[in-house]
Write a protein that holds these residues in place. Sequence first.
Motif, PDB file in Angstrom:
ATOM      1  N   THR A 121      -6.546   3.161  -6.504  1.00 35.07           N
ATOM      2  CA  THR A 121      -6.303   1.888  -7.218  1.00 35.07           C
ATOM      3  C   THR A 121      -7.561   1.043  -7.358  1.00 35.07           C
ATOM      4  O   THR A 121      -7.577   0.081  -8.137  1.00 35.07           O
ATOM      5  CB  THR A 121      -5.277   1.019  -6.452  1.00 35.07           C
ATOM      6  N   GLY A 122      -8.596   1.342  -6.570  1.00 32.29           N
ATOM      7  CA  GLY A 122      -9.814   0.527  -6.602  1.00 32.29           C
ATOM      8  C   GLY A 122      -9.700  -0.749  -5.791  1.00 32.29           C
ATOM      9  O   GLY A 122     -10.637  -1.532  -5.719  1.00 32.29           O
ATOM     10  N   ILE A 123      -8.523  -0.962  -5.169  1.00 34.07           N
ATOM     11  CA  ILE A 123      -8.332  -2.206  -4.390  1.00 34.07           C
ATOM     12  C   ILE A 123      -8.825  -2.010  -2.966  1.00 34.07           C
ATOM     13  O   ILE A 123      -8.423  -1.065  -2.280  1.00 34.07           O
ATOM     14  CB  ILE A 123      -6.837  -2.611  -4.374  1.00 34.07           C
ATOM     15  N   GLN A 124      -9.685  -2.938  -2.515  1.00 32.68           N
ATOM     16  CA  GLN A 124     -10.209  -2.848  -1.150  1.00 32.68           C
ATOM     17  C   GLN A 124      -9.423  -3.758  -0.235  1.00 32.68           C
ATOM     18  O   GLN A 124      -9.301  -4.948  -0.493  1.00 32.68           O
ATOM     19  CB  GLN A 124     -11.660  -3.322  -1.115  1.00 32.68           C
ATOM     20  N   TRP A 125      -8.918  -3.218   0.876  1.00 34.45           N
ATOM     21  CA  TRP A 125      -8.138  -4.024   1.810  1.00 34.45           C
ATOM     22  C   TRP A 125      -8.978  -5.146   2.400  1.00 34.45           C
ATOM     23  O   TRP A 125      -8.582  -6.292   2.445  1.00 34.45           O
ATOM     24  CB  TRP A 125      -7.612  -3.125   2.938  1.00 34.45           C
ATOM     25  N   LEU A 132      -5.373   3.444   3.720  1.00 38.00           N
ATOM     26  CA  LEU A 132      -6.164   2.430   3.010  1.00 38.00           C
ATOM     27  C   LEU A 132      -7.254   3.067   2.146  1.00 38.00           C
ATOM     28  O   LEU A 132      -7.512   2.631   1.034  1.00 38.00           O
ATOM     29  CB  LEU A 132      -6.779   1.433   4.007  1.00 38.00           C
ATOM     30  N   ARG A 133      -7.879   4.125   2.692  1.00 41.17           N
ATOM     31  CA  ARG A 133      -8.913   4.831   1.906  1.00 41.17           C
ATOM     32  C   ARG A 133      -8.314   5.465   0.654  1.00 41.17           C
ATOM     33  O   ARG A 133      -8.871   5.394  -0.435  1.00 41.17           O
ATOM     34  CB  ARG A 133      -9.572   5.915   2.758  1.00 41.17           C
ATOM     35  N   VAL A 136       0.849  -1.205   0.000  1.00 39.98           N
ATOM     36  CA  VAL A 136       0.000   0.000   0.000  1.00 39.98           C
ATOM     37  C   VAL A 136       0.881   1.251   0.000  1.00 39.98           C
ATOM     38  O   VAL A 136       0.680   2.182  -0.783  1.00 39.98           O
ATOM     39  CB  VAL A 136      -0.955  -0.002   1.223  1.00 39.98           C
ATOM     40  N   HIS A 191      -5.582   4.531  -0.844  1.00 42.63           N
ATOM     41  CA  HIS A 191      -5.159   3.454  -1.732  1.00 42.63           C
ATOM     42  C   HIS A 191      -6.353   2.946  -2.530  1.00 42.63           C
ATOM     43  O   HIS A 191      -6.265   2.733  -3.736  1.00 42.63           O
ATOM     44  CB  HIS A 191      -4.527   2.320  -0.907  1.00 42.63           C
ATOM     45  N   GLU A 192      -7.477   2.794  -1.861  1.00 44.51           N
ATOM     46  CA  GLU A 192      -8.681   2.312  -2.541  1.00 44.51           C
ATOM     47  C   GLU A 192      -9.166   3.344  -3.566  1.00 44.51           C
ATOM     48  O   GLU A 192      -9.536   2.993  -4.688  1.00 44.51           O
ATOM     49  CB  GLU A 192      -9.770   2.020  -1.499  1.00 44.51           C
ATOM     50  N   ARG A 193      -9.113   4.615  -3.176  1.00 47.50           N
ATOM     51  CA  ARG A 193      -9.551   5.668  -4.097  1.00 47.50           C
ATOM     52  C   ARG A 193      -8.708   5.677  -5.374  1.00 47.50           C
ATOM     53  O   ARG A 193      -9.226   5.832  -6.480  1.00 47.50           O
ATOM     54  CB  ARG A 193      -9.444   7.044  -3.397  1.00 47.50           C
ATOM     55  N   ALA A 203      -5.848  -8.397  -2.716  1.00 50.67           N
ATOM     56  CA  ALA A 203      -5.139  -7.121  -2.794  1.00 50.67           C
ATOM     57  C   ALA A 203      -3.843  -7.343  -3.536  1.00 50.67           C
ATOM     58  O   ALA A 203      -3.397  -8.464  -3.668  1.00 50.67           O
ATOM     59  CB  ALA A 203      -4.853  -6.587  -1.405  1.00 50.67           C
TER      60      ALA A 203
END
Length: 397
Positions: free
Chosen positions: A388-392, A381-382, A339, A384-386, A397
Amino acid sequence: MTLAVFASQPARSSGRRFFEAAAPTRDDFQRDRDRIVHSSAFRRLVYKTQVFLNHEGDLFRTRMTHSLEVAQLGRSVARALQLNEDLVEAIALAHDLGHTPFGHAGQDALNQCVQQLNPAATVGTAGAKTLSGFEHNLQSLRVVDELEHRYPAFDGLNLTFETREGILKHCSLNNARALEAQEPGGVGRRFLDKTQPSLEAQLCNLADEIAYNAHDIDDGVRSGLITLAQLADVPLFDEHRRATLAEFPDLSQPQSGRRLLYETIRRMLSAQIYDLMAATSEALKSQGIDSLEAVRQAPPLVCFSERMAEESKLLKRFLFSALYRHPQVMATTDRASGVVQDLFRLYIDSPAEMQAHFATQADVLRAVVDYIAGMTDRFALREHERLTGIQWLGGAA
Ligand code: MG
């Protein structure tokens, strides 16, 4: 309370970087402590990993509860040795302010990212690579010197020299030289002179170790990753577990829950603290220490007895292999490193993705490092998700 002749005295402080009139009711170290407690970096410690990620359980230590435990242990010793309790508390509460999200994994990942960055890459002013790596102690100093923006007249918290010196526990020679160039005779000097910091600063280093050795056993057992049976191989733990059981045999019964663990840890903590007080008093006496200046010129004085130092080393070695290198902890920290690496790359390529204050800085590398280091686990994490679209928590992942 009367302080010892070798204690740090607020009236003899080397002062703040920017002049401020004295506060009417608080001395300078008390004022430092209060500024740290009110800082936003301090509030973020609640959501930063110590060993277990913040969302893994509500009862595990975070950087915040760890820092409070370091302050508690440090103050107890300071009171007994007539050192300055307020200075110890200020240093202890601030000592981890520069930690990245995801604990050591995050810090190592960020350090690697900076080191691997091609110096020719277009980062920083005129394309220069402005940092050679990431050191969390130096970052803690940066938080209190530069990154908090609360006061009209200066950046940072404008803490006293003594608190800042305690926060900068380690520093590479290169960075010490850079600090010395910015602030001659300042907090970088002792790494070049090979002198020691105040006893209050030395005490915080050991209180930090005592705190994490104890609470990582507690959290490790709570998580199920280490067992009481494994801990039988750790002499310091085993000695106090046996003594506890000799006095309270019923604690071996399952219905007594965690009381055996807690009582063993409590006794271990007391044994280390009393050992530290005795060994340190002895060192102060045998070296004839009669002033703060003598403290600075002497070898490190806050110490364990030889036997306790050895036992503490064995405990640390156990925690390293059984907990910090446990496959389940490693799997989580590997993902966390990923991440941090992703965020670093994404922000270096697109600084505009950072918050405006960071996005607009000329030194892109510095801004990216400050931005990532300041993140809580969940904000990282938020983000990273924003990006890459990947949810922890979504699994893959
Ligand atoms: Mg710590």
